[in-house]
Design a protein around this motif. Sequence first.
Motif, mmCIF file in Angstrom:
data_model
loop_
_atom_site.group_PDB
_atom_site.id
_atom_site.type_symbol
_atom_site.label_atom_id
_atom_site.label_comp_id
_atom_site.label_asym_id
_atom_site.label_seq_id
_atom_site.Cartn_x
_atom_site.Cartn_y
_atom_site.Cartn_z
ATOM 1 N N ALA A 30 0.829 -1.210 0.000
ATOM 2 C CA ALA A 30 0.000 0.000 0.000
ATOM 3 C C ALA A 30 0.862 1.258 0.000
ATOM 4 O O ALA A 30 0.542 2.256 -0.663
ATOM 5 C CB ALA A 30 -0.933 -0.011 1.211
ATOM 6 N N LEU A 31 2.003 1.220 0.726
ATOM 7 C CA LEU A 31 2.900 2.373 0.762
ATOM 8 C C LEU A 31 3.536 2.610 -0.601
ATOM 9 O O LEU A 31 3.677 3.759 -1.046
ATOM 10 C CB LEU A 31 3.979 2.154 1.828
ATOM 11 N N MET A 32 3.919 1.527 -1.303
ATOM 12 C CA MET A 32 4.503 1.692 -2.631
ATOM 13 C C MET A 32 3.491 2.301 -3.595
ATOM 14 O O MET A 32 3.827 3.190 -4.391
ATOM 15 C CB MET A 32 5.003 0.346 -3.170
ATOM 16 N N VAL A 33 2.241 1.858 -3.542
ATOM 17 C CA VAL A 33 1.199 2.426 -4.396
ATOM 18 C C VAL A 33 1.023 3.912 -4.090
ATOM 19 O O VAL A 33 0.903 4.745 -4.993
ATOM 20 C CB VAL A 33 -0.128 1.669 -4.205
ATOM 21 N N GLU A 34 1.033 4.246 -2.806
ATOM 22 C CA GLU A 34 0.858 5.648 -2.411
ATOM 23 C C GLU A 34 1.988 6.515 -2.949
ATOM 24 O O GLU A 34 1.780 7.663 -3.349
ATOM 25 C CB GLU A 34 0.790 5.733 -0.887
ATOM 26 N N ARG A 35 3.212 5.965 -3.000
ATOM 27 C CA ARG A 35 4.345 6.741 -3.490
ATOM 28 C C ARG A 35 4.363 6.836 -5.018
ATOM 29 O O ARG A 35 4.748 7.872 -5.572
ATOM 30 C CB ARG A 35 5.658 6.113 -3.003
ATOM 31 N N LEU A 36 3.958 5.748 -5.683
ATOM 32 C CA LEU A 36 4.017 5.743 -7.149
ATOM 33 C C LEU A 36 2.797 6.400 -7.788
ATOM 34 O O LEU A 36 2.893 6.962 -8.880
ATOM 35 C CB LEU A 36 4.142 4.303 -7.667
#
Length: 305
Positions: free
Chosen positions: A170-176
Amino acid sequence: MTALKAYDRLECTGLWRSGPAMQRREVVVSCGQATLILTDMQNRPLAHWSLAAIDVQTHKEDAATLRPAPGSEESLEISDKPMLEALLKVQKAIDRSRPHPGRLRFIFAVSSVVLLSLATLIWGPQAMVSYATKVLPEAKRVQLGRVLAERIGQLAGPYCTSPEGIRSAALMVERLAPNTPLELRVLPGQRAAPIVLPGGKVILFDNMVRQSDDPVVTAGYVASAIATLNSADPLGLYLEDAGPLVSISLITSNELSNRQVNQLAKIALSDQRRPASTLQPPTPLPTPPLPDGAWLGLQAICTPR
């Protein structure tokens, strides 16, 4: 209506009860064009029943109990065979004259399928696929993506569910893709490209998070999926391989059968036409895509605890 006029003013006698606690009394029953008229022996009106609503319960060949509507406490017993036959025929005639929405819907659905099948032959499958993806409401698109993700998980899963890994995904999606309705899930096994589904569902495989120690590699897979969502409709890619009947189902009802969902899920699992290396990320990747701790959690998403 001919059936009504044929029995106009037909008369007989019967036993009428105005309520369950009341005594039965003899009455004259007259069949009009739209009503059944009950009068006493002095020709004074007692009740008017609509022919369309009368509930007829036959209990002998030439006897029946009538009510002005199903469940009514008022009742009438008649033993006049011509009157009973007349009432049954009149009710059948009234029923035939009523609209039948279910029948009309069936006829409309069949006609639509025939017309759309002809359109497929005339326009070609690609035009049908394009139309199916355009007319599908966004809410149905999101629902279909969720259903396909569940079926893919049943076919190739179960999904990896390490709590740390889910938080890291979820954090990677939020950053990308900040402020984008995107859901990232991971399946065990290996594959060359991520699966992209309608409604922003992206499915990676275990090899995409563990083949390298650099989180940029995994971020590249996610970025390629985002690029696919931005440049093409993933549903259209799968409908092209599914055949026109699946597109016709979406056009006519916005729904798919279990068999059709299963078909699309298998197509999505086998589709390798868009490898990640051929797609450019929509924006430069953040460096690093994840903090070290979150990256280790994502790498272990398929490791049972």
